[in-house]
Each structure stands twice: as structure tokens, then as C-alpha cells.
Design an enzyme around this catalytic site. Sequence first.
Site, short mmCIF file in Angstrom:
data_model
loop_
_atom_site.label_atom_id
_atom_site.label_comp_id
_atom_site.label_asym_id
_atom_site.label_seq_id
_atom_site.Cartn_x
_atom_site.Cartn_y
_atom_site.Cartn_z
N GLU A 92 -23.72 20.50 -12.64
CA GLU A 92 -24.24 20.40 -11.28
C GLU A 92 -23.96 19.01 -10.70
OE1 GLU A 92 -28.01 23.47 -11.55
OE2 GLU A 92 -28.30 21.42 -12.20
N CYS A 105 -24.41 12.68 -6.29
CA CYS A 105 -24.86 12.38 -7.65
C CYS A 105 -23.98 13.20 -8.59
CB CYS A 105 -26.33 12.79 -7.73
SG CYS A 105 -27.06 12.52 -9.33
N CYS A 112 -26.53 16.47 -22.64
CA CYS A 112 -26.60 15.06 -23.03
C CYS A 112 -27.16 14.98 -24.44
CB CYS A 112 -27.48 14.27 -22.07
SG CYS A 112 -27.62 12.52 -22.50
N CYS A 116 -33.80 12.11 -24.09
CA CYS A 116 -34.98 11.45 -23.52
C CYS A 116 -36.03 12.53 -23.25
CB CYS A 116 -34.62 10.74 -22.22
SG CYS A 116 -33.34 9.50 -22.47
N CYS A 119 -36.57 14.33 -19.69
CA CYS A 119 -35.36 14.74 -18.95
C CYS A 119 -34.93 16.15 -19.35
CB CYS A 119 -34.25 13.75 -19.23
SG CYS A 119 -32.66 14.24 -18.52
N CYS A 334 -34.12 14.13 -9.63
CA CYS A 334 -33.73 13.41 -10.84
C CYS A 334 -34.26 14.10 -12.08
CB CYS A 334 -34.34 12.02 -10.85
SG CYS A 334 -33.57 10.93 -9.72
#
Length: 351
Positions: A92, A105, A112, A116, A119, A334
Site C-alpha cells: 500500500e 507515503c 517488515c 515493533c 505496528c 500510520c
Amino acid sequence: MERIWIKDYPLRDLEDWVESIGERRFRARQLFRHLYLRGIDSWDACSDLSKSFRTQLEYATRLDALTITAREAAEDGTVKYLFTLSDGRRIESVLIPDPPRQTLCVSSQVGCALGCRFCLTGSLGFQRHLSTAEIVDQVCQVQRDRGGKGAVTNLVFMGMGEPLANLDAVLKALEILLDPNGAAFSHRRITVSTVGLVPALERLGRVSPVNLAISLHAPEDSLRSELMPVNRSYPLAQLLAACRAYPIPPRKRITFEYILLRGVNDDPARARQLVRLLEGIRAKVNLIPFNPHPDLPFTAPEEAAVLEFQAILKNANLTATIRKSRGADIRAACGQLAARYPGGAAGGAGC
Ligand code: SAH
Ligand code: SF4
């Protein structure tokens, strides 16, 4: 002949390639203009190139590295793009209008590896790196979709993935995007956000003048390691030393991102600790109220806590802004990018 992904090639490599197929080097600049100024989707559109060269390009290159599968518009004008890659995986990008700016963005990886805890992308795990072409093409496709060059004015590497874990591809993408013969973004309009993989950070500083944002999120090691496992490899002392040594271009500062998690890291004592930690660094702080999600074990901070945190930083003469949450109603905010669509259908909101 193996077809090349042409958007993998910075100008100097493209010059070598056109020479290798028997054309003059200056042709590469022409191709660059077609690709990044005009945003072509077919070589047929390039009437200044001979028919035989266009046919050669048709057979030897791949033009688009991804396709738009869906776009969804939020009430605040934010648009989330879902792209499908050539192997069927999905990523995305999010276009955030903030007139006169239009910030895109972009993603640097599928998923990933760094996990974290706040996230959603991290909760997906790592699938693979994006190629240079797949990074650059997010920009090309959105420009094309929005009516041409200039539709995107700013870029932030804050989508899915950790850009410094995929630094070779990201550096080549930056070279292409900054090239005055093509997309011609100013380095002032591009920001790379990272959790701070220290050796890669040092390399980025040596070779690229783009803006740097560090995802900090906690002012002491024990809490940061709990929230961000990567802190065990690169603890705060090492990360902050790398920031102190970072060659910041004149009139620029490093942005430190700090997600505020209710009852976890949003107390006044932590704000004061943050002030001490950043002493002596040309820094500004971007406070990000946590964007909640049912799969994530945190809650958003109270507004009063956010304002008090900000006030402590400001009283210590630190610039501290609060990031507005954008596109929350379409999960484009975010940390909410997961390229996860129920049943694989994205039901675009048609913008
Ligand atoms: N991997 C890089 C680039 C991705 S940026 C990095 O972490 O910096 C993604 C940004 O969104 C980071 O600042 C990240 O800390 C923040 N973020 C992640 N999850 C979030 C959430 N649930 N709410 C608010 N911000 C979040
Ligand atoms: Fe990866 Fe950044 Fe999410 Fe951490 S915040 S899991 S580094 S994308």
C-alpha cells in the site's frame, strides 16, 4: 533476451544499457523524461524515438512494476492505494493532501521483519524486499493516476517496511527520484523514516542528503527494547551517537518520531527524559498519538496527556509538533498499513 525492469535503472546505468543494445548514450535521458516527466504507460507514446528503437524497447523492457488494484478515499481526502506486484503480493501507499503539498507515503518492503509491537505492518512479518522499480513505480503510478507530474510534491518512506533494511534498493530509488532529468524531487521534499539500523544509517548519511526521521518512541532502553525489539541490537546510546555524528545539511534537523501510547510512554517524566536525550542534536520531535487497532495491545493517549507532553518539550526549546491522524476511516493512518483486504477484494471508494 531477459527483459529488464527499466525503473530499476538510475540514469548512469540506463546509459550503459542503451549503449549495450547499440543506441547512443544520450537516448537514456530521453527515456528518463518519458518515464518520469511524462509518466508514459507505453513506448508507443514516444514519437521522438524511432519505430525500431520503440520495438526494441517493447521486447527488452518491462515498464510497470506494479498495478493499481484498488484506491480508497477517506473523508479527509487521503487516498490509499493498493498495488499488486508481479508475483501477486500486495503493498500500500498513501497520498495525503495538505495543500499546497501532496505527500505520498511509500512502502519499501512487503511486511517488515522488525516486529515493533504497536505496528500492524510489523505484525505481518517479513515477506520480501521491494525492488527499486517497485519503489519508484509507486510514485509514477500515483502521479499518473492523479493527472501527471506535480500531483505528488513530497515523499515520505513511512509506508510498509523498514527502508534501511533494504538500503541498496532504496538508495537507487532515491537516485532516480532526485535526478533532475526525471522526477526531479528536491532532497528537501523527501524523508526517510527508520528505527535506526546504525550501520545503514551511517551509510545513508554519507551518500544521500534527504531528510531523516528516527522512530524513537521511548527515551530509555528497557522500554524501547520492549516496544521495539531492534533496540536490543542498536541501543539508544549507539543510535543517538550515530545521530550526533550524522552529517545534517544546513538548515535541516533530524525529526524524532514518538508514538504516544496511553499509560506506557506518555507521562511527563518521559517527556523530560526525552529532552535530556536529545540535548545537543539538531532535532525536532513529531508526536504521534497511537492509532488503535483491535490486533494491537495499546490504546490512544488522552488529549490532555499529548498536550502536556508537547508543552514540556516546547518549554525546553524543542520544536514539537503533533501529527494529525489522516485517513483513519480507511486504515491509512500510520502503522495501519497491512495490505489486508477481506476476501482479497478491496472495494475501492472510487476517487
Ligand atoms: N520502518 C520505518 C518506516 C515505517 S514508518 C519506521 O518505523 O520508522 C511508520 C511510522 O508509523 C513510524 O514512525 C512508526 O513508528 C509509526 N507507527 C507504527 N504503528 C503505529 C500506530 N499504530 N500508530 C501510530 N503510528 C504508528
Ligand atoms: Fe517495521 Fe517500522 Fe512497523 Fe517497526 S514501525 S514494524 S520498523 S514498519
